[in-house]
Design an enzyme around this catalytic site. Structure first.
Site, PDB file in Angstrom:
ATOM      1  N   VAL A   1       0.883  -1.167   0.000  1.00 33.16           N
ATOM      2  CA  VAL A   1       0.000   0.000   0.000  1.00 33.16           C
ATOM      3  C   VAL A   1       0.917   1.213   0.000  1.00 33.16           C
ATOM      4  CG1 VAL A   1      -1.828   1.247   1.181  1.00 33.16           C
ATOM      5  CG2 VAL A   1      -1.770  -1.254   1.265  1.00 33.16           C
TER       6      VAL A   1
ATOM      7  N   ASN B   1      19.175  -7.488 -16.044  1.00 34.84           N
ATOM      8  CA  ASN B   1      19.541  -8.428 -17.096  1.00 34.84           C
ATOM      9  C   ASN B   1      20.182  -7.751 -18.304  1.00 34.84           C
ATOM     10  OD1 ASN B   1      18.339 -10.357 -15.412  1.00 34.84           O
ATOM     11  ND2 ASN B   1      16.347  -9.919 -16.268  1.00 34.84           N
TER      12      ASN B   1
ATOM     13  N   GLY C   1       9.917   1.619   0.636  1.00 31.75           N
ATOM     14  CA  GLY C   1       9.595   2.468   1.780  1.00 31.75           C
ATOM     15  C   GLY C   1      10.713   3.405   2.173  1.00 31.75           C
TER      16      GLY C   1
END
Length: 627
Positions: A298, A480, A531
């Site tokens: 969230v 990659n 975060g």
């Protein structure tokens, strides 16, 4: 002449010839002319550091730096897994000098609910890939890029692309030989005891052939096979980024400006816009202790009118308030120990609305209104929730929904919480029709973003087709064999088709902050870094703040723009109206013996790109009939 000098060993009769050679050497390099110009200019300037001034003056005429050595190292990422570091050395003014190094995130991201066997296999694959990449960087790639000017990014990417294509062909040939050997071994006659093929009655060995252990309630599209990944491909992406950063360092400009120049064909925009941060606050996915599985992340999104600094300060206050709200539930500071590898708080919730109510409460306590002062984005990670035996998504423990029921759930959720402006991976990529349906239902007020549901960057660039599945935009991860030129081409493609680009960090992130420069230089709408916790993620937020401060200081910071959602339903209606405006059978431009349907089954002659309607020439339509 100094004792022991080379001139002392030469016969005096050779000196006139040497003087002539020296004069010709200096004349051909314009040394007398440059020296006269430097001395004349310096006399009037009278700089306090005379030789420093002369060194700077003559450095303008030195040869451009070229790559002389690459060094690859195995290092650890933010969660202790091995990844690749690349350091580039250049010959600068006749001296070997280390210019820069980068650390790239390795490719594989193991799911939270993976089995121990899958985790072990992922670890082995990761180590094999890094070891192979080290062989390439310290060996053949080192030789291939030697003497290349790092300012020539296009040439570097071209060489890397050719090298990668060659390795792919070698791998195909190796697998073909292995397959032939296996087939030969199988076809060879071998003695098999007759009794070994008989299973005693009344006993089961796994399951009977041709029968499934359980039957799906409703047929669903099976999971698409994972795109093949060449072992060692991380070396390609790592070197391309390292070359870009080296070129920026040599030219004494930040990496984001170098990328902006590349994207805009060396015509630097007068202003740059900062990407909006999507900051992960809560994790209520499969790794949490509650029943809710749908909301892996969230995320909070600050309003576009705020600066990045103002936005992050606001989001930090909400995070602190959320910790206070969760403390009574977790009985003290133990909640702070429940920080995910994404840098957000892990908390168990038992309903879809519980985390959203928590956020409403946190905002209300700060005098903020959810949807106006801060907005939401949700990473659904739906591909992790599919129960293939039942053909449904398990959004809560014991609560399953079909793909069509998921759309109704999302519509109801966004109707109740209009502060949600983005859903990431709300469905699997295999549910193409449902992606189209949800875009038509809520796309005019919410971004539908593909992350795991999108193809790899190289595949997207190759196919030039973003709408598989239909979506509002993509989360781009630099991993990659992705090259810098691939990123510039993909972002142009996204903009040309009115899609948004989001630069995202992989789960196993490193402390390298180049991703932020990529987002700013390529003009990404959002940046998804996780975060506001964990050093490898906070480092990137600090870089974001530093770039904003630098742009503001230089007067090149453009104010944020409001969100531009695409009304997919209106676009679909427009296409339908245009099709209805096509000539009727009475005006059929083809002779009757060659008559054919206007739209073949695999054709789509009408497509909307931005506000321009492109017509397939095969339709033979008269463009004058369109407004």
């Amino acid at each position: 002449m100094e004792p022991g000098g080379e001139r002392e060993l030469l016969p005096r009769r050779h000196l006139p010839e040497l003087r002539h050679q020296a004069a010709e050497y200096y004349r051909s390099n314009e040394v007398p002319q440059r020296l006269e110009e430097a001395l004349n200019a310096t006399f009037y300037l009278r700089p306090p550091d005379l030789y420093g001034h002369l060194a700077n003056y003559f450095s303008k005429f030195s040869k451009p730096p070229v790559i002389c050595k690459l060094i690859g190292r195995k290092v650890l990422d933010g969660i202790g897994r091995p990844t690749l570091e690349v350091e580039i050395f250049c010959t600068v003014k006749n001296h070997e000098k280390s210019i820069c190094s980068i650390v790239v995130s390795s490719h594989s991201e193991i799911l939270d609910n993976a089995s121990p066997e899958a985790i072990d296999a992922d670890e082995k694959e990761r180590n094999d890939s890094i070891n192979r990449a080290l062989e390439w960087v310290n060996g053949s790639l080192n030789e291939m890029l030697r003497d290349l000017q790092p300012a020539d990014q296009c040439k570097a990417d071209e060489l890397l692309g050719e090298y990668f294509a060659k390795k792919v062909e070698e791998e195909k040939e190796r697998k073909a030989i292995e397959k032939e050997e296996q087939e030969a071994a199988i076809s060879a006659p071998a003695y098999v005891p007759a009794l070994s093929a008989v299973t005693p009655s009344g006993k089961k060995k796994g399951g009977k052939l041709g029968k499934k252990s359980s039957v799906a309630e409703k047929p669903i599209s099976p999971a698409e096979p994972i795109e093949p990944l060449l072992c060692g491909s991380i070396a390609i992406g790592g070197l391309s980024l390292a070359v870009a950063k080296t070129g920026a360092t040599i030219n004494n400009i930040p990496l984001y400006l170098r990328l902006a120049l590349m994207k805009h064909d060396q015509d630097l925009p007068k202003e740059l816009t900062m990407p909006l941060p999507m900051v992960s606050l809560l994790s209520c996915g499969k790794s949490s202790s509650g029943k809710l599985k749908l909301m892996k992340e969230v995320m909070l999104v600050p309003p576009a009118e705020l600066t990045v600094k103002q936005g992050i300060e606001r989001l930090l206050e909400i995070q602190k308030q959320m910790v206070r709200l969760l403390d009574p539930v977790s009985k003290g500071p133990s909640v702070l120990k429940r920080i995910s590898h994404l840098g957000c708080l892990i908390t168990g919730c038992d309903s879809l609305e519980q985390p959203l109510i928590l956020l409403q409460t946190a905002c209300r306590n700060l005098g903020l209104e959810l949807g106006i002062d801060v907005q939401l984005a949700i990473n659904c990670a739906a591909h992790e929730l599919m129960d293939y035996t039942k053909g449904k998504y398990e959004i809560l423990t014991g609560t399953l929904k079909s793909p069509d029921e998921m759309i109704n759930m999302y519509v109801d959720l966004i109707n109740k919480y209009p502060s949600i402006i983005a859903l990431i991976d709300p469905l699997r990529k295999e549910d193409g029709q449902q992606w189209s349906n949800i875009c038509n239902a809520v796309g005019s007020r919410c971004y539908l973003i593909a992350e795991d549901a999108a193809k790899s960057i190289s595949k997207l660039v190759e196919d030039q087709n973003i709408n598989v599945p239909k979506c509002s935009g993509l989360i781009i991860k630099y991993t990659n064999q992705t090259k810098i030129s691939d990123l510039t081409e993909l972002t142009r493609l996204l903009e040309g088709q009115r899609h948004i680009a989001i630069l995202g960090s992989p789960a196993g992130e490193s402390s390298d902050d180049s991703l932020v420069d990529l987002a700013v230089g390529l003009g990404a709408r959002f940046i998804k870094l996780g975060g506001l916790s964990r050093g490898e993620r906070v480092t990137k937020y600090n870089r974001l703040l530093a770039i904003e401060e630098e742009l503001a200081k230089n007067g090149t910071l453009r104010s944020g723009e409001n969100h531009g959602f695409v009304d997919f339903a209106e676009e679909a209606l427009t296409v339908e109206e245009l099709l209805n405006a096509c000539p009727t059978t009475e005006q059929d431009p083809w002779p009757s013996e060659h008559s054919q349907p206007l739209l073949a089954q695999d054709q789509n002659p009408l497509s909307l790109h931005g506000s321009t309607l492109h017509l397939n020439e095969a339709t033979n339509l008269d463009p004058s009939i369109f407004p």
